[in-house]
Every structure is written in C-alpha cells, then in structure tokens.
Design an enzyme around this catalytic site. Structure first.
Site, PDB file in Angstrom:
ATOM      1  CB  VAL A 269      -5.452   1.637   0.489  1.00 38.89           C
ATOM      2  CG1 VAL A 269      -4.670   1.019  -0.653  1.00 38.89           C
ATOM      3  CG2 VAL A 269      -4.551   2.536   1.322  1.00 38.89           C
TER       4      VAL A 269
ATOM      5  CE1 TYR B 249      -9.267  -4.627   4.858  1.00 42.45           C
ATOM      6  CE2 TYR B 249      -8.163  -3.340   6.535  1.00 42.45           C
ATOM      7  CZ  TYR B 249      -8.785  -4.501   6.139  1.00 42.45           C
ATOM      8  OH  TYR B 249      -8.924  -5.519   7.028  1.00 42.45           O
ATOM      9  CD  GLU B 250     -11.840   3.632   4.442  1.00 44.11           C
ATOM     10  OE1 GLU B 250     -12.508   2.845   3.759  1.00 44.11           O
ATOM     11  OE2 GLU B 250     -11.516   4.770   4.058  1.00 44.11           O
TER      12      GLU B 250
ATOM     13  CG  ASP C 270      -2.079  -1.004   1.023  1.00 41.78           C
ATOM     14  OD1 ASP C 270      -2.503  -1.199  -0.128  1.00 41.78           O
ATOM     15  OD2 ASP C 270      -2.519  -1.597   2.017  1.00 41.78           O
TER      16      ASP C 270
ATOM     17  CD  GLU D 277       1.813  -3.305  -5.233  1.00 39.50           C
ATOM     18  OE1 GLU D 277       2.251  -4.397  -5.590  1.00 39.50           O
ATOM     19  OE2 GLU D 277       0.662  -3.189  -4.759  1.00 39.50           O
TER      20      GLU D 277
HETATM   21 CU   LIG Z   1      -7.555  -6.823   7.279  1.00 36.60          CU
END
Ligand SMILES: [Cu+2]
Length: 632
Positions: free
Chosen positions: A376, A379-380, A296, A299
C-alpha cells in the site's frame, strides 16, 4: 479444470461480461469508471445443495467522472442482465482506484505550478519525484471543495533512480486535487527550511560503504515427495483441514468453508475469515500529517494492492501459487500472477515427553500457510493464515516497508521519533478489523466472555490460591461490544450449546485476544467518528450477508462510521444463532530508529484455538520421526 464453485472469485471472462452489461446501460459513457467488480457471494443457505448451484452474480460500483454521480448495482452473469443499478447515498464516494493514483501523478508532474515549486526547492529532475496521493476524511476537506472527489498528496524526492523513493519528503508541499476533473485545485507550499543531510537508502547498490555479511550459508527446504496438500481449483485440503480460497479487490485473501475432518466426520469451524478493514491514523497534528488517516481496505483495497510473490524470497520451499484476477477502473480484467502462496512449514515441536522407561516421545509440528502480500504505497502488509495439526488457527500480519518520515527545522515535534538528521517518523497506529464468521459445528453459536476469576481467601479457600473461570454469555449486540481486559485475561469462547463433546460440554473455539490495541484517541475526533469500530476489541453481530464493512461500505471521504456502530445499535440477539465476530487488533507503532530506512517486519498475530471442540489432544495421531519405533 474443475467447474466454477459458487464461492470462486470472478474469472476474467466474468469480470469482462459484468462490465459489458453495465456499460450497455443508457447513459454509461466513456467517462465512467469502475471502482469494484466483485463476486456477489451467495447466501449460506444457497450453498447447501451442490446439485443446484446458485446463480453467478457480480456487484459493481461505478461512477461518472463528468458529474461524480456514483452507482452500485448487481448483474446476473447467469442470466446476462442487470438486476439493479442504484445511486449511492449523498456523501458516499466510491473507493480510490490505482488508476487514479497514476493518472493524477502524470497530471501533477506536468503542472507548471508544481514544477516551479519543485525548482524553487532545487528539484529539477521530475523523474526523481513521486506524488503520493492520499484520501481525505470529509471533515478535513476545505469548505470550498466539499462534495468533490478530492484527494491530497505528498511529494517525495529520491536521490538517484535506484534510491529510496520515500527517503526525502518535500515537507510543506501538498497538492490538493480533484480526481474527476483530474486537475490540481491548489498547491500548499510552505517553506520547510533547508533539507537535512540524511542516509535514507536500503538497497545495497546505493547504501554507502555497505558490506554484506559473508557468513550466511545456504538453507534449502525440500520436499522430495511434494507437499502434503492438494489444491483442486480453489479447494485446498491438507491433512484434516479443508477450505476454499477466495480473493477480492478489497479484502484480498478470503478463507471460505473451513472444516476439520474428525474421525471421518467433516466438522465445520468457520464459514468465512477475512480482513474487512484497516485504519491507519497518524497521530501527528502538524500541517504535513493532520489529514493522514488511511483506510487501506475500504479506501484502497488490499486485493488491488496485492503484489506477485517470488519463490525463494517471499516463500521458501515447495510452493503452490494461486493467481488473482482483478480489474482496472475501465472494467478490464487483469491477472496478478502468484498472488496467493500455499505451502507447509515445519514449526518445531508439537508435543513431547521424556519418560524414564520408554525414552523420548516427540512429534514435530507442521503447519499449512496460506498467505498474500499487499503493498500500500510506502507500506507492505504480509498476511499469513496458518492451520495447525492440533486444530489451532493463527492469523499473523507482518508490517514492513518504508515509514512516512519528515524533516524538521528546529526542535523535533513530540509526535514521533527522530530517526535521522533533523528527520522524524510520526507515531501512528495500524488497526486491522478481522471479520470472523465462525460456524463451530454448525451455525447456532453463542459467544461467551471468559475471564480468570481469582477466589477471595475464605473458609473454602484458606490459602487464597483458588482460581475459577467466569463465563459471561453475550446475549445481544450491545453485550457483544467487548474490550480486552489484561487483569482478567479475557478471551472469547464461541460455543455451540447444541453439540456436546465426549465430556458432555459444548464444543467450541476461542479467540485469543493477542495484539489487541486500544484506540487511545478522543472519541469526538474526526478520525474516530469515521472509524468507531476501532474503539473496541470485539464486536459480535448476527450473520447478515450484507454486513461486510465495519467502518461503512464507503470510507473514502466519509464523515461517520456507517458500519458496526449502526448495525449494532439495533441490539439484535446474538444468542444461539449464526454469529460473526469482528476482532480489532494491530500495531501501536511508536516508531524506532531501527525502522529506518526500511522497516524490519513488525509482527502481530491472534489465534483461534479449539476449546472442547475435541475430547483430547487431536494430534496424537501425528506420526513420529520413525513410525517403526513409535517412541522415537
Ligand atoms: Cu507503522
């Protein structure tokens, strides 16, 4: 406005000027894109004389979409010229950019083959479809596409415009794309069977039958006199702490030149604290997931994924915000409003004793919190650096957002948890590598492994209760590669052997290894080959300005980790020198039904605590509730 400090992030004007200098180079055409335009931070030594600030320089990575040729260079903003411009090594690819994520989405949703595959599955409204592009590890790229700027995607479908975009994976459907040609190379299309009926919604308007709690009373945090910190440009001061706040496309928030004012002396604790990498391997070998390993930071960039914070939701109380300036892939600057949140919090009791004669002495604890949030894709990550009155530093990460889930036809795979009807969430891990450039009372520091050492029963220890502390001096990089040891309660002390405290012992800070997780993975797997850094809890290197990225500078489409394992193979001395600690921590995410359909925060943290940095509790001077009555 205070003048630009050498550690301040690039301004919008500077980003524009840096891009213009590169674009003026022969051969740089409209087809070029820029993955990063970032401050080239000055060497430590160059910061020592404020009268003579170092030149402002920017580091740029760009590439030509026509042929994929990628370059990295440095421009001098002070001298307005390009200092270097060199090709990347074979196999190195610039990181992914948000622009590519959006451009390939636009391509795929108009691609007849993709539309047809979706229609076959009963999906006809393309506005409800999300193409979620992921980067590859080179070893998993099909032979015929090797060397290209290639990526793969999931396809998700939401039930209505307001519904959860990540509720319904169209399992088996994965476009493979070339991000330079901006075209679909092929479409994997396996029949997953009929989709399950699930309830994947979290927003009140679309969760069926949801009644909001009505017993939550108003809670306000007010500071009528304002907060107790000051922010001057990027210089933040709070009680005895001072630091400079930095920000870049990759690490997001950076804490520079952290110091504690002790009896009118500014004592340095750290030169630079940041997150240098985050590796998220999904531990599910099935066709939908075997490629799913995200870097994260390397990339995608936590800075580029940083989102604006909202008062009352993300931050409560008397808040000061700092904006962040980033850029798009054409080199155009843009501002993320309210990217960094600064505020102070009450944190319960700091110290207390109740005496029979004098009554209770209680001090409440305050902490200064500097935070940012990155989204991302699904997800945060919420990142909080907290500074306490007793010299403690806590770094907390909260993971939240939407898990990757997948329908199954019959029989749940053993690589995840069933979280809804015929739907499971694969197990995965979030490894975060914090780069901790500590300078405890100066640069000449040494790291010691500190362990609890029980003494065997014997003549000097007849009852077998003696406990001592064993300190092991880590002399070279090979000795600096350390694992957490629960049985010995291992921590690491960063001591300055040249500076004694009032008790005659070296001053220091210790790293408490909370939230350390083991890799739990075959060392020969392609994932680990790209991320050897995750194999150990701690690495220690001598400071080198250019050693920044623990899994290599370019993890996108990488084969091998060219960061920590390569640097440390030289086995340099780490004794009595400027050391950098690389701490690997995170979440071993064994998914739960309660993480669905939106995940309550999963919280992990580690601490840096003074050990003999002070001679005694440094928070005796924190005032009580009523200074007129010192024992109240
Ligand atoms: Cu997780």
């Amino acid at each position: 406005m205070s003048p630009i400090h050498p550690l301040d992030p690039l301004t919008a004007d500077e980003i524009g000027a840096a891009a213009a200098l590169v674009k003026a180079q022969p051969g740089v055409t409209e087809r070029w894109r820029f993955a990063s335009i970032d401050l080239k931070e000055p060497r430590k030594q160059a910061l020592s004389n404020p009268e003579r600030p170092p030149a402002r320089e920017a580091e740029i990575v760009g590439w030509n979409r026509e042929d994929g040729a990628a370059f990295k260079g440095v421009v001098s903003l002070t001298e307005e010229r390009v200092l270097s411009w060199n090709p990347l090594l074979p196999g190195e690819h610039p990181p992914m950019t948000p622009d590519e994520f959006h451009e390939i989405d636009a391509v795929l949703r108009n691609e007849p083959g993709v539309v047809e595959a979706l229609n076959k599955r009963g999906v006809t409204d393309m506005d409800l479809v999300l193409f979620d592009t992921w980067a590859y590890g080179a070893e998993l790229v099909p032979e015929r596409y090797r060397g290209r700027r290639i990526a793969w995607a999931d396809v998700w479908h939401r039930n209505s415009p307001d519904a959860n975009p990540y509720a319904n994976m169209l399992a088996g459907l994965h476009p493979i794309v070339d991000l330079n040609a901006m075209e679909l190379l092929e479409l994997e299309d396996r029949d997953p069977g009929p989709p399950p009926r699930i309830m994947g919604e979290y927003a009140p308007g679309v969760v069926p039958g949801l009644t909001l709690r009505d017993d939550v009373k108003q809670l306000d945090i007010t500071q009528p006199d304002g907060p107790s910190f000051t922010l001057d440009g990027h210089l933040l001061k709070w009680q005895k702490w001072s630091m400079r706040l930095g920000f870049n496309y990759r690490e997001g928030l950076v804490i520079h030149t952290l110091a504690y004012n002790d009896r009118d002396k500014t004592r340095k604790v750290a030169h630079r604290l940041s997150f240098a990498e985050m590796v998220v391997p999904y531990r599910d070998p099935t066709p939908d997931h075997y490629r799913r390993t995200a870097f994260d930071i390397g990339e995608w960039g936590l800075g580029l994924m940083t989102t604006s914070l909202e008062l009352g939701c993300d931050c409560l109380g008397e808040i000061t915000y700092l904006d962040a300036v980033l850029h798009d892939s054409r080199g155009e600057p843009h501002t993320v409003k309210n990217a960094i949140c600064i505020h102070e919090e009450d944190d319960g009791v700091l110290w207390k004793h109740v005496d029979d004669h004098t009554g209770a002495d209680t001090r409440r604890m305050r902490r200064l919190v500097v935070s940012f949030h990155a989204t991302v894709a699904n997800y945060e990550y919420l990142v909080y650096w907290r500074f306490y009155q007793d010299g403690n530093i806590q770094c907390e990460v909260r993971a939240t957002g939407l898990m990757v889930t997948t329908p199954f036809a019959d029989g749940a795979p053993p690589f995840g948890t069933v979280i809804d009807n015929r739907t499971y969430a694969p197990f995965h891990q979030h490894f975060i590598v914090a780069r901790l450039d500590l300078d405890v009372d100066g640069e000449a520091n040494t790291v010691y492994a500190a362990e609890a050492a029980p003494v065997p029963t014997g003549p000097d220890n007849p009852h077998g209760l003696a406990l001592t502390q064993k300190l092991t001096r880590l002399r070279s990089e090979s000795e600096g590669i350390q694992d957490y040891d629960w049985a010995r309660q291992r921590t690491w002390k960063v001591l300055n052997d040249n500076v004694a405290n009032g008790l005659g012992a070296p001053v220091g800070y210790k790293l408490e290894a909370s939230a350390a997780i083991p890799a739990l993975i075959d060392p020969n797997s392609p994932v680990v080959r790209r991320a050897r850094a995750i194999e150990h809890t701690l690495w220690v290197t001598p400071y080198n300005r250019d050693e920044r990225w623990p899994c290599g500078e370019f993890p996108n489409l990488s084969v091998e980790d060219s960061g920590l394992p390569v640097w440390t193979a030289r086995d340099r001395s780490i004794e009595n020198t400027d050391v950098v600690l690389w701490y690997v921590f995170g979440i071993n995410h064994v998914t739960r039904p309660e993480d669905w359909p939106v995940m309550p925060v999963d919280t992990v943290s580690f601490w840096l605590k003074p050990v003999g940095f002070f001679d005694r509790n440094p928070a005796l001077d924190v005032p009580g509730h009523d200074p007129a009555h010192p024992h109240v």
